[in-house]
Scaffold this active site. Structure first.
Site, PDB file in Angstrom:
ATOM      1  N   HIS A   1       0.853  -1.202   0.000  1.00 18.23           N
ATOM      2  CA  HIS A   1       0.000   0.000   0.000  1.00 18.23           C
ATOM      3  C   HIS A   1       0.880   1.240   0.000  1.00 18.23           C
ATOM      4  CE1 HIS A   1      -3.057   2.919   1.299  1.00 18.23           C
ATOM      5  NE2 HIS A   1      -2.251   3.250   2.287  1.00 18.23           N
TER       6      HIS A   1
ATOM      7  N   ASP B   1       7.626  20.716 -26.954  1.00 22.78           N
ATOM      8  CA  ASP B   1       7.555  19.407 -26.304  1.00 22.78           C
ATOM      9  C   ASP B   1       8.607  19.443 -25.202  1.00 22.78           C
ATOM     10  OD1 ASP B   1       7.380  16.589 -25.628  1.00 22.78           O
ATOM     11  OD2 ASP B   1       6.647  16.229 -27.655  1.00 22.78           O
TER      12      ASP B   1
ATOM     13  N   TRP C   1       7.269   0.127   3.744  1.00 22.99           N
ATOM     14  CA  TRP C   1       7.749   0.887   2.587  1.00 22.99           C
ATOM     15  C   TRP C   1       9.158   1.396   2.801  1.00 22.99           C
ATOM     16  CZ3 TRP C   1       8.964   5.869   0.642  1.00 22.99           C
ATOM     17  CH2 TRP C   1       8.941   6.916   1.585  1.00 22.99           C
TER      18      TRP C   1
ATOM     19  N   SER D   1      13.557   6.010 -13.914  1.00 23.67           N
ATOM     20  CA  SER D   1      12.495   6.760 -14.577  1.00 23.67           C
ATOM     21  C   SER D   1      12.421   8.178 -14.042  1.00 23.67           C
ATOM     22  CB  SER D   1      11.167   6.032 -14.352  1.00 23.67           C
ATOM     23  OG  SER D   1      10.081   6.865 -14.641  1.00 23.67           O
ATOM     24  N   SER D   2      12.447   8.317 -12.712  1.00 27.02           N
ATOM     25  CA  SER D   2      12.315   9.645 -12.105  1.00 27.02           C
ATOM     26  C   SER D   2      13.523  10.520 -12.395  1.00 27.02           C
ATOM     27  CB  SER D   2      12.141   9.515 -10.593  1.00 27.02           C
ATOM     28  OG  SER D   2      10.960   8.823 -10.303  1.00 27.02           O
TER      29      SER D   2
ATOM     30  N   HIS E   1      13.153  11.531   3.298  1.00 27.59           N
ATOM     31  CA  HIS E   1      12.504  12.760   3.699  1.00 27.59           C
ATOM     32  C   HIS E   1      12.302  13.720   2.527  1.00 27.59           C
ATOM     33  CE1 HIS E   1      10.314  15.036   6.404  1.00 27.59           C
ATOM     34  NE2 HIS E   1      10.771  16.059   5.719  1.00 27.59           N
TER      35      HIS E   1
ATOM     36  N   GLU F   1      11.833  12.844  -0.306  1.00 32.09           N
ATOM     37  CA  GLU F   1      10.786  12.219  -1.105  1.00 32.09           C
ATOM     38  C   GLU F   1       9.406  12.746  -0.738  1.00 32.09           C
ATOM     39  OE1 GLU F   1      10.425  10.482  -3.666  1.00 32.09           O
ATOM     40  OE2 GLU F   1       8.401   9.644  -3.489  1.00 32.09           O
TER      41      GLU F   1
ATOM     42  N   TYR G   1       8.683  15.636   0.346  1.00 29.82           N
ATOM     43  CA  TYR G   1       8.557  16.972  -0.231  1.00 29.82           C
ATOM     44  C   TYR G   1       8.455  16.914  -1.741  1.00 29.82           C
ATOM     45  CZ  TYR G   1       9.120  18.596   4.387  1.00 29.82           C
ATOM     46  OH  TYR G   1       8.902  18.806   5.712  1.00 29.82           O
TER      47      TYR G   1
ATOM     48  N   SER H   1      -1.176  26.914  -5.980  1.00 34.19           N
ATOM     49  CA  SER H   1      -0.783  28.278  -6.331  1.00 34.19           C
ATOM     50  C   SER H   1      -1.287  28.675  -7.704  1.00 34.19           C
ATOM     51  CB  SER H   1       0.736  28.420  -6.286  1.00 34.19           C
ATOM     52  OG  SER H   1       1.203  28.273  -4.968  1.00 34.19           O
TER      53      SER H   1
ATOM     54  N   HIS I   1      15.082  13.085  11.890  1.00 37.20           N
ATOM     55  CA  HIS I   1      13.897  13.062  12.757  1.00 37.20           C
ATOM     56  C   HIS I   1      13.129  11.759  12.611  1.00 37.20           C
ATOM     57  CE1 HIS I   1      11.602  15.211   9.307  1.00 37.20           C
ATOM     58  NE2 HIS I   1      11.124  13.994   9.369  1.00 37.20           N
ATOM     59  N   HIS I   2      13.512  10.907  11.660  1.00 36.53           N
ATOM     60  CA  HIS I   2      12.923   9.570  11.587  1.00 36.53           C
ATOM     61  C   HIS I   2      13.683   8.613  12.481  1.00 36.53           C
ATOM     62  CE1 HIS I   2      10.497  10.649   8.043  1.00 36.53           C
ATOM     63  NE2 HIS I   2      11.531  11.381   7.716  1.00 36.53           N
TER      64      HIS I   2
ATOM     65  N   THR J   1       6.588  27.036   4.961  1.00 36.81           N
ATOM     66  CA  THR J   1       5.278  26.455   4.684  1.00 36.81           C
ATOM     67  C   THR J   1       4.179  27.405   5.146  1.00 36.81           C
ATOM     68  OG1 THR J   1       6.314  24.330   5.126  1.00 36.81           O
ATOM     69  CG2 THR J   1       3.945  24.332   4.858  1.00 36.81           C
TER      70      THR J   1
ATOM     71  N   LYS K   1       3.629  30.143   2.726  1.00 36.99           N
ATOM     72  CA  LYS K   1       2.770  29.760   1.596  1.00 36.99           C
ATOM     73  C   LYS K   1       1.299  29.851   1.972  1.00 36.99           C
ATOM     74  CE  LYS K   1       5.711  26.741  -1.143  1.00 36.99           C
ATOM     75  NZ  LYS K   1       5.285  27.163  -2.466  1.00 36.99           N
TER      76      LYS K   1
ATOM     77  N   ARG L   1       2.073   1.157  15.315  1.00 38.76           N
ATOM     78  CA  ARG L   1       1.646   0.991  13.929  1.00 38.76           C
ATOM     79  C   ARG L   1       2.089  -0.378  13.430  1.00 38.76           C
ATOM     80  NH1 ARG L   1       5.643   5.012  10.529  1.00 38.76           N
ATOM     81  NH2 ARG L   1       4.634   3.971   8.780  1.00 38.76           N
TER      82      ARG L   1
END
Lengths: 357, 39, 528
Positions: C77, C106, C141, C171-172, C255, C257, C259, C270, C304-305, C330, C333, C452
């Site tokens: 998931h 293009d 994950w 790919s990314s 981390h 990721e 963002y 925006s 922080h993880h 943040t 924004k 969890r």
């Protein structure tokens, strides 16, 4: 000439020919929705606080009260900001809904205002940080050195008391009001040692010795949970953390250090003889017998524990019998095999084990 | 004044140069990690 | 920026149709559509997995899933949502929209663009094929070592995951190089880099995030692959390795990721709020600085993880403060969005509803993140459902709601048809209600001590879990409504105007018909 409004450009001219499809949204509903949402959230939060469950806001350990205070301070500050944001949104959504005749000022920014709302959050964040540093200093306490080592296994807990010369499993006592100091390790994967109401958790990482210390204050039985995903039975890896008076603690340590009780009664004696002839000693230790295996939990005082299989089940003769008959049905993929003996002999084992107080 | 129909050779050259710089950067980061941890 | 000329192409390029045309396309709009469709298929699968998980958790003692099945499902998931839904959906939208917004014909490298898509598709299929080869990855994950070693995960699911992530990462990375070069070299003449529409700027900055973060993941999974297949010991203490190295390498990627998933979403908001407030974006420059600050800060907070792994106090303080600082840009924004609405003239069609819902709910997620940043508090609620609540608030009511907003916003441009506003609003309200019932109680579960990643739980957690499952079902089923809305829109005959949004005024709205033609800006626009 069309100018774009989502870039850093100049005057914008709205195109007269554009039309809007879709029905006029009931903007009051949106506004009401927002306000209702805020109220709902507050109600739900209050409900959460009212629940009678153990939680970090009912701490039983030393750092708990300071952390609770810090948490409340934080929640208060954040609630104010959240409600401010929601209130502003509610206001703009009501007041600045579409008014075709209105002259919409094409403001592109305001340096002063932007500086203000950059600095104010920066200050708030710094204040929270400093509050935290102060709390951290408040809860710091001297460490008397580890009293025992908690070793994580898939999926049970070993507790070593090397000075007193014993090991036990899945249940441990500590003295209220005294600093409890614990080294933690792991023999296989990463686990995490956590007793929720005692605050703090610490990861048990193979190849590392980590440490935690705190002062348990409120007497009682607390359920500890493994708090790092460790495989199939991560959810059934719990232990009992029992906080008692210092006298009761000394008594417990003394009892645990004793070798296994001698069986009494024919059933238990037969069980005690039987258990040493089958394969159990390959994994389990019962001090005072020939069983010296270390792969599985130490069973010397198994009968005094309130749970089986890391608190998967309460420790009753029926549950123990079911466990011996088919551990895989209760805790699939745990490393305990079935005890393939006829029922009378299984019962002898159960009687013997329950007498190991 | 209308722009070009397809990328000009100049545009193409610059695009490829940018891409090469970025790709080298990615590979350099990756190789640094591997060298740091490969014993 | 003022557009001087952007002639609609005098002789439109003949459109290639049919399956073969789509399979061999290098056109950014078609590739964008393929990305979006693929992402939505994986979304359906990942939502189904979530429903399965919540069914297992509806009350204590359920035997709906075995623990092993549960572990595979929650792991897949998360992996699917992150790598096969959120990223491809936003990349697909960016693929379609960014060249149009900057007036490019293009992407810089159309064939590489196509390759990026096919790498995504095959990477995803490879990952899912593991179900047929002994089971999918079941290690979460972020898959900590040494649980992922051959000793503790003997079946091949983890290996499938590592190989598939190499394809997806490739790919990314390829796509990011493409976006950066497109934005640098193929803007319309006269459009300066920092005059690009804000959505394109967000995509541009985000591409750098991807380039700097993904190599760390690639290194981590390469080392894991070597450990598993060739008996090395990078993460095995018995061989001199250290499991913590995995955590550093993974979270240095992981981390940024998150963002990567949210910055383009911010860019969508925006774009939408100015359009629906009929006012320019307030503080374009500070929005760009805020985006860049978040991107840079995202690289110095990974610890922080890891507050509970035995980190020295100085490290904890550093990561704590750096994490808290991200709240500042943040917050800027959020205030800029509200200021955009201030004195505007707003209507509340579905894209705007999702945008406002986003601001309300993402803020909750941001605040639970601030709570988690406080080290002594984190050490208590780390690995509990509080964390699950936090990241679902930022990723679902954050990224997902923004993507829905963007989907409804750009559907008329992509399809030439107008979606049903009634159905769109219904989707919005059901989502908001279902989502909050599903995830708000999880804050309480975490504070009450529920860890969890467990398929069953103690009796004291029963009531909130039941509510969470009820909400999850409402939320999950309402996503079927979204799919229905998209399909219904395409098949309807409500033709959309070239620009149905009165306040939208970027190039794709002002100078292109709806749907956008097969080839666009063959003749580049000129701006000033």
């Amino acid at each position: 000439m069309i100018a774009s409004s989502t870039d850093g450009g100049t005057i914008r001219v709205s195109s007269a020919a554009a039309h809007r499809t879709g029905s006029a949204s009931p903007r009051r509903t949106v506004a009401r929705g927002l306000v209702l949402g805020a109220l709902l959230a507050l109600v739900v939060m209050a409900a959460g606080c009212a629940g009678g469950q153990p939680d970090i806001f009912r701490p039983g350990g030393s750092a708990g009260h300071e952390i609770k205070t810090l948490s409340y301070q934080m929640f208060a500050i954040l609630a104010v900001v959240l409600i401010t944001v929601w209130a502003l949104l509610t206001f703009v959504v009501i007041k600045y809904r579409r008014r075709p005749e209105a002259e919409v000022p094409q403001t592109r920014g305001n340096l002063k205002v932007e500086i203000v709302w950059t600095l104010i959050p920066a200050v708030i964040v710094t204040v929270l940080f400093l509050l935290t540093v102060r709390t951290t200093e408040q809860i710091a306490m001297p460490d008397p050195g580890a009293q025992f080592t908690a070793v994580g296994h898939q999926w049970w807990w070993e507790f070593d008391f090397p000075e007193q010369g014993f090991k036990t499993a899945n249940e441990v006592y500590v003295a209220a009001g005294r600093t409890t100091s614990i080294d933690v390790e792991s023999v296989d994967v990463i686990h995490s040692f956590w007793v929720p109401q005692m605050g703090g958790k610490v990861d048990m990482i193979p190849g590392h010795v980590n440490h935690i210390h705190f002062v348990p204050l409120e007497k009682g039985q607390y359920l500890g949970e493994c708090s790092e995903f460790c495989g199939v039975q991560h959810g059934k890896m719990r232990f009992l953390f029992v906080v008692v008076s210092p006298e009761a603690y000394s008594a417990w340590v003394h009892d645990q250090a004793e070798p296994a009780a001698q069986p009494s009664g024919a059933e238990a004696v037969a069980g005690g003889r039987l258990i040493q002839t089958i394969a159990c000693g390959g994994c389990h230790t019962i001090r005072g017998t020939s069983m010296k295996g270390t792969f599985g939990p130490d069973l010397t005082h198994f009968g005094s524990r309130r749970g089986i299989a890391a608190y998967t089940l309460p420790n009753t003769p029926q549950n123990l019998l079911a466990w011996l008959q088919d551990p895989q049905a209760i805790k699939p993929e745990c490393t305990m095999p079935k005890v393939p003996l006829p029922l009378p002999e299984q019962r002898q084992l159960v009687t013997y084990l329950e007498e190991l107080q | 004044m209308a722009g070009s129909h397809k990328p000009t050779p100049e545009q193409r050259r610059r695009a490829v140069a940018s891409a090469v710089v970025l790709a080298v950067m990615v590979v350099a980061i990756y190789v640094t990690y591997m060298l740091k941890f490969a014993r | 920026m003022i557009v001087e000329s952007a002639p609609i192409d005098a002789v439109p390029v003949a459109e290639r149709r049919g399956l073969g045309a789509w399979l061999t396309t290098t056109d950014h709009k078609r590739i964008g559509v393929m990305y979006i469709c693929t992402a939505l298929c994986f979304f359906l699968v990942a939502v189904t997995f979530a429903m399965l998980m919540r069914t297992q958790l509806i009350r204590p003692g359920m035997h709906f899933l075995t623990p092993e099945e549960y572990n595979q499902i929650f792991s897949m998931h998360g992996t699917t949502m992150v790598f096969l839904f959120a990223m491809p959906l936003i990349i697909g939208m960016a693929n379609y929209v960014v060249p149009l917004q900057i007036g490019a014909r293009d992407m810089a490298f159309p064939r590489a663009n196509a390759l990026s898509y096919w790498l995504l598709l095959f990477g995803g299929l490879l990952l899912f094929s593991s179900f047929a080869f002994g089971g999918a990855m079941d290690t979460g994950w972020f898959s900590y070592a040494p649980l992922t070693s051959k000793a503790y995960s003997p079946h091949d699911g983890v290996t499938f995951w590592t190989v598939s992530l190499v394809l997806l990462g490739g790919s990314s990375i390829l796509g990011s190089i493409n976006f950066i070069v497109t934005c640098l070299r193929f803007r319309a003449k006269g459009m300066r880099l920092w005059q690009m529409p804000i959505f394109s700027v967000a995509t541009f900055i985000n591409s750098f995030l991807i380039l700097f973060a993904f190599p760390s993941l690639t290194a981590a999974i390469a080392l894991l692959y070597l450990d598993r297949q060739y008996g090395t010991s990078f993460f095995d203490p018995a061989g001199g390795g250290d499991p913590i190295i995995w955590q550093h390498l993974f979270w240095f990627f992981g981390h940024p990721e998150v963002y990567i998933m949210i910055l383009p979403a911010f860019g969508v908001i925006s774009a939408i709020i100015p359009a629906f407030a009929r006012k320019p974006l307030f503080g374009y420059a500070s929005m760009v600085y805020a985006t860049a600050s978040i991107a840079i800060l995202s690289f110095i907070v990974w610890g922080h993880h890891m507050f509970t792994v035995g980190m020295p106090a100085a490290g904890q303080l550093f990561f704590m403060y750096a994490t808290m600082l991200i709240a500042v840009p943040t917050g800027v924004k959020v205030f800029n969005w509200i200021a955009t609405m201030w004195q505007g003239s707003m209507t509340f069609e579905t894209p705007m509803l999702f945008s406002i819902g986003f601001i309300c709910l993402f803020t909750i997620g941001g605040f639970s993140g601030l709570v988690l940043a406080i080290t002594p508090v984190d050490i208590t609620i780390h690995n509990t459902y509080y964390v699950v609540a936090h990241f679902h608030y930022v990723l679902v009511s954050g990224a997902l709601f923004s993507l829905f907003a963007g989907a409804y916003f750009w559907l008329p441009k992509f399809t030439g048809k107008m979606y049903s506003e009634t159905l769109g609003k219904l989707h919005f309200w059901l989502s908001v209600i279902g989502f909050n019932i599903a995830f708000f109680p999880q804050h309480f579960l975490g504070l009450a001590g529920m860890p969890r990643r467990i398929p069953d739980y103690a009796l004291q957690f029963a009531e909130w879990n039941m509510w969470s499952t009820i909400g999850a079902f409402i939320f999950g089923l309402s996503q079927l409504l979204f799919l229905y809305n998209v399909i219904e829109c395409i098949r309807s005959n409500r033709k959309a105007a070239d620009n149905p949004w009165e306040g939208a005024d970027t190039l794709e709205w002002t100078h292109l018909p709806s749907p956008a033609p097969y080839h666009t800006f063959e003749t580049a626009p000129v701006v000033k």
